[in-house]
Design a protein around this motif. Structure first.
Motif, PDB file in Angstrom:
ATOM      1  N   LEU A  66       0.947  -0.955  -0.078  1.00  0.00           N
ATOM      2  CA  LEU A  66      -0.385   0.318   0.084  1.00  0.00           C
ATOM      3  C   LEU A  66       1.260   1.238  -0.282  1.00  0.00           C
ATOM      4  CD1 LEU A  66      -1.918  -2.613   1.484  1.00  0.00           C
ATOM      5  CD2 LEU A  66      -3.822  -0.237   2.398  1.00  0.00           C
ATOM      6  N   HIS A  67       0.670   2.501  -0.989  1.00  0.00           N
ATOM      7  CA  HIS A  67       1.410   3.663  -1.163  1.00  0.00           C
ATOM      8  C   HIS A  67       0.689   4.718  -0.397  1.00  0.00           C
ATOM      9  CE1 HIS A  67       4.228   5.605  -3.634  1.00  0.00           C
ATOM     10  NE2 HIS A  67       3.949   5.888  -2.737  1.00  0.00           N
ATOM     11  N   ALA A  68       0.478   5.763   0.400  1.00  0.00           N
ATOM     12  CA  ALA A  68      -0.233   6.290   0.341  1.00  0.00           C
ATOM     13  C   ALA A  68       0.513   7.787   0.009  1.00  0.00           C
ATOM     14  CB  ALA A  68      -0.896   6.435   2.385  1.00  0.00           C
ATOM     15  N   LEU A  69      -0.011   8.596  -0.832  1.00  0.00           N
ATOM     16  CA  LEU A  69      -0.249   9.604  -1.009  1.00  0.00           C
ATOM     17  C   LEU A  69      -0.555  11.311  -0.638  1.00  0.00           C
ATOM     18  CD1 LEU A  69       1.059   8.162  -3.143  1.00  0.00           C
ATOM     19  CD2 LEU A  69       2.730   9.562  -4.339  1.00  0.00           C
ATOM     20  N   HIS A  70      -0.018  11.983   0.138  1.00  0.00           N
ATOM     21  CA  HIS A  70      -0.887  13.678  -0.006  1.00  0.00           C
ATOM     22  C   HIS A  70      -0.485  14.260  -0.620  1.00  0.00           C
ATOM     23  CE1 HIS A  70      -2.316  17.054   2.907  1.00  0.00           C
ATOM     24  NE2 HIS A  70      -2.798  16.484   2.234  1.00  0.00           N
ATOM     25  N   ILE A  71      -1.653  14.672  -1.933  1.00  0.00           N
ATOM     26  CA  ILE A  71      -0.928  15.060  -2.864  1.00  0.00           C
ATOM     27  C   ILE A  71      -1.679  16.832  -3.004  1.00  0.00           C
ATOM     28  CG2 ILE A  71      -0.384  13.141  -4.112  1.00  0.00           C
ATOM     29  CD1 ILE A  71      -3.082  13.135  -6.042  1.00  0.00           C
ATOM     30  N   GLY A  72      -3.023  16.879  -2.064  1.00  0.00           N
ATOM     31  CA  GLY A  72      -3.296  18.297  -2.271  1.00  0.00           C
ATOM     32  C   GLY A  72      -4.447  18.106  -1.700  1.00  0.00           C
ATOM     33  N   ASP A  73      -4.759  19.555  -1.381  1.00  0.00           N
ATOM     34  CA  ASP A  73      -6.052  20.083  -0.147  1.00  0.00           C
ATOM     35  C   ASP A  73      -6.799  19.345  -0.370  1.00  0.00           C
ATOM     36  OD1 ASP A  73      -3.774  21.398   0.739  1.00  0.00           O
ATOM     37  OD2 ASP A  73      -4.866  23.849  -0.635  1.00  0.00           O
ATOM     38  N   ARG A  74      -7.832  19.286  -1.227  1.00  0.00           N
ATOM     39  CA  ARG A  74      -8.623  18.589  -1.939  1.00  0.00           C
ATOM     40  C   ARG A  74      -8.859  17.479  -2.983  1.00  0.00           C
ATOM     41  NH1 ARG A  74     -10.316  19.461   2.568  1.00  0.00           N
ATOM     42  NH2 ARG A  74     -11.103  21.185   3.632  1.00  0.00           N
ATOM     43  N   ILE A  75      -9.033  16.401  -3.235  1.00  0.00           N
ATOM     44  CA  ILE A  75      -9.629  15.791  -4.087  1.00  0.00           C
ATOM     45  C   ILE A  75     -10.909  15.274  -4.476  1.00  0.00           C
ATOM     46  CG2 ILE A  75      -9.170  13.409  -5.808  1.00  0.00           C
ATOM     47  CD1 ILE A  75      -6.566  13.129  -3.740  1.00  0.00           C
ATOM     48  N   ASN A  76     -11.560  15.729  -6.114  1.00  0.00           N
ATOM     49  CA  ASN A  76     -12.256  15.754  -6.186  1.00  0.00           C
ATOM     50  C   ASN A  76     -13.306  14.160  -6.216  1.00  0.00           C
ATOM     51  OD1 ASN A  76     -15.489  15.995  -6.896  1.00  0.00           O
ATOM     52  ND2 ASN A  76     -14.562  17.643  -8.578  1.00  0.00           N
ATOM     53  N   THR A  77     -13.365  13.842  -5.158  1.00  0.00           N
ATOM     54  CA  THR A  77     -14.115  12.557  -5.959  1.00  0.00           C
ATOM     55  C   THR A  77     -15.547  11.967  -5.810  1.00  0.00           C
ATOM     56  OG1 THR A  77     -15.394  11.956  -3.808  1.00  0.00           O
ATOM     57  CG2 THR A  77     -12.773  11.415  -3.914  1.00  0.00           C
ATOM     58  N   VAL A 112      -7.065  17.160  -8.561  1.00  0.00           N
ATOM     59  CA  VAL A 112      -6.512  17.875  -7.088  1.00  0.00           C
ATOM     60  C   VAL A 112      -6.369  19.639  -7.351  1.00  0.00           C
ATOM     61  CG1 VAL A 112      -4.377  17.647  -6.361  1.00  0.00           C
ATOM     62  CG2 VAL A 112      -5.288  15.750  -7.660  1.00  0.00           C
ATOM     63  N   VAL A 113      -7.462  20.188  -6.218  1.00  0.00           N
ATOM     64  CA  VAL A 113      -7.128  20.852  -5.193  1.00  0.00           C
ATOM     65  C   VAL A 113      -6.154  21.433  -4.445  1.00  0.00           C
ATOM     66  CG1 VAL A 113      -8.601  23.217  -4.416  1.00  0.00           C
ATOM     67  CG2 VAL A 113      -9.629  21.117  -6.106  1.00  0.00           C
ATOM     68  N   GLY A 114      -5.826  23.054  -4.439  1.00  0.00           N
ATOM     69  CA  GLY A 114      -4.438  23.058  -3.683  1.00  0.00           C
ATOM     70  C   GLY A 114      -2.843  21.344  -3.379  1.00  0.00           C
ATOM     71  N   ARG A 115      -2.310  21.474  -4.992  1.00  0.00           N
ATOM     72  CA  ARG A 115      -1.349  20.174  -4.790  1.00  0.00           C
ATOM     73  C   ARG A 115      -0.091  21.013  -4.463  1.00  0.00           C
ATOM     74  NH1 ARG A 115      -0.066  16.335  -8.208  1.00  0.00           N
ATOM     75  NH2 ARG A 115      -2.051  16.668  -9.381  1.00  0.00           N
ATOM     76  N   LEU A 116      -0.241  19.998  -3.283  1.00  0.00           N
ATOM     77  CA  LEU A 116       1.226  20.232  -2.396  1.00  0.00           C
ATOM     78  C   LEU A 116       2.433  20.466  -3.347  1.00  0.00           C
ATOM     79  CD1 LEU A 116       0.766  18.411   0.513  1.00  0.00           C
ATOM     80  CD2 LEU A 116      -0.196  20.381   0.197  1.00  0.00           C
ATOM     81  N   SER A 117       3.895  20.915  -3.138  1.00  0.00           N
ATOM     82  CA  SER A 117       4.887  20.540  -3.664  1.00  0.00           C
ATOM     83  C   SER A 117       5.487  19.905  -3.918  1.00  0.00           C
ATOM     84  CB  SER A 117       5.500  22.706  -3.977  1.00  0.00           C
ATOM     85  OG  SER A 117       5.919  22.519  -1.854  1.00  0.00           O
TER      86      SER A 117
END
Length: 267
Positions: free
Chosen positions: A12-23, A75-80
């Motif tokens: 399992l690979h978890a990634l925090h990529i942004g403030d929000r993800i529209n599902t 993805v909203v507010g993508r993290l650098s």
């Protein structure tokens, strides 16, 4: 049941990529609505959380890259810098679920509810890690200011610098507060209350509650610092206004004396 690349092991690979993800209105072979889980790749599943985390189960690096590219427009507010965490899950052949520190997570089977619970805890963990990093960054910014106040009793920073400090403090406070409801249990437990023990073990292993409490305390300190900075600006503004008033009064008095002097000279 989750199809695994191996007979008894899956990553399992978890990634925090942004403030929000529209599902919403997601296309694909959906196996769970809340959280959104879709089959992807040859035998894998991707679990997408609205607070900006994707947990990829049993995907190859190429399949992971393809899925992340697919959800990129959502993805909203993508993290650098994406926070990430990996874990190995093994089938224990019907035995009790076991969570060992630093080792693989051993499950009785790889049923979807079990995997969703593991994905939920892993997603919360990486989201908290992002928040912890942001809070540490802000502490690094405000610490020199606090040291300056403690040693000098005042600060040499101008209004713009102080406003930047307040902005950083408020921004991290806004991002952290209420982003991940760690106290909420996974939806999978509604249908499978027998998995409560697994969730409790995972929650304890990743120290979710303890990390949230620590984060809350740090955010409270940041909020108090922002208030202190605002008070300093208000005090400086008041001092400037008082100084301006004094100067205006002095000018008025000087002007009056000058006019009296000119009047006497004229007579």
């Amino acid at each position: 049941m989750i199809d695994s690349p191996s007979a008894n092991r899956v990553s399992l690979h978890a990634l925090h990529i942004g403030d929000r993800i529209n599902t919403a209105t997601f296309d694909g072979d959906i196996v769970s609505a809340v959280p959104l889980a879709v089959r992807t790749g040859e035998k894998g599943i991707a679990v997408v959380f609205r607070y900006g985390v994707a947990v990829l189960i049993g995907l190859s690096p190429e399949e992971e890259a393809a899925f992340l590219l697919k959800i990129s427009p959502r993805v909203v507010g993508r993290l650098s810098l994406a926070e990430e965490e990996r874990v190995i899950v093994e089938i224990s052949g019907g035995a009790d679920d076991q969570v060992s520190a630093g080792g693989p997570i051993s499950l009785g089977d790889m049923s979807l509810p079990r995997m969703l619970i593991v994905a939920d805890v892993l997603a919360k963990s990486v989201a908290l890690a992002s928040d912890e990093r942001e809070v540490t960054k802000v502490f690094g910014i405000i610490e020199p200011f606090a040291v300056e106040l403690a040693t000098r009793g005042r600060t040499r920073r101008n209004r713009t610098e102080i406003l930047k400090l307040i902005g950083n403090a408020l921004l991290v406070q806004h991002r952290v507060s209420g982003r991940v409801a760690v106290a909420e249990k996974p939806d999978a437990l509604w249908d499978r209350p027998d998995l409560e023990r697994l969730y409790a073990r995972l929650e304890d292993e990743y120290e979710l509650k303890e990390r949230v409490e620590t984060l809350d305390r740090k955010v409270a300190v940041i909020a108090e610092t922002a208030e202190t900075l605002a008070d300093i600006i208000d005090t400086r503004r008041s001092l400037r206004l008082e100084l301006i008033v004094v100067i205006l009064i002095a000018i008025e008095i000087a002007t009056s004396f000058y006019q009296i002097f000119i009047g006497k000279a004229a007579h």
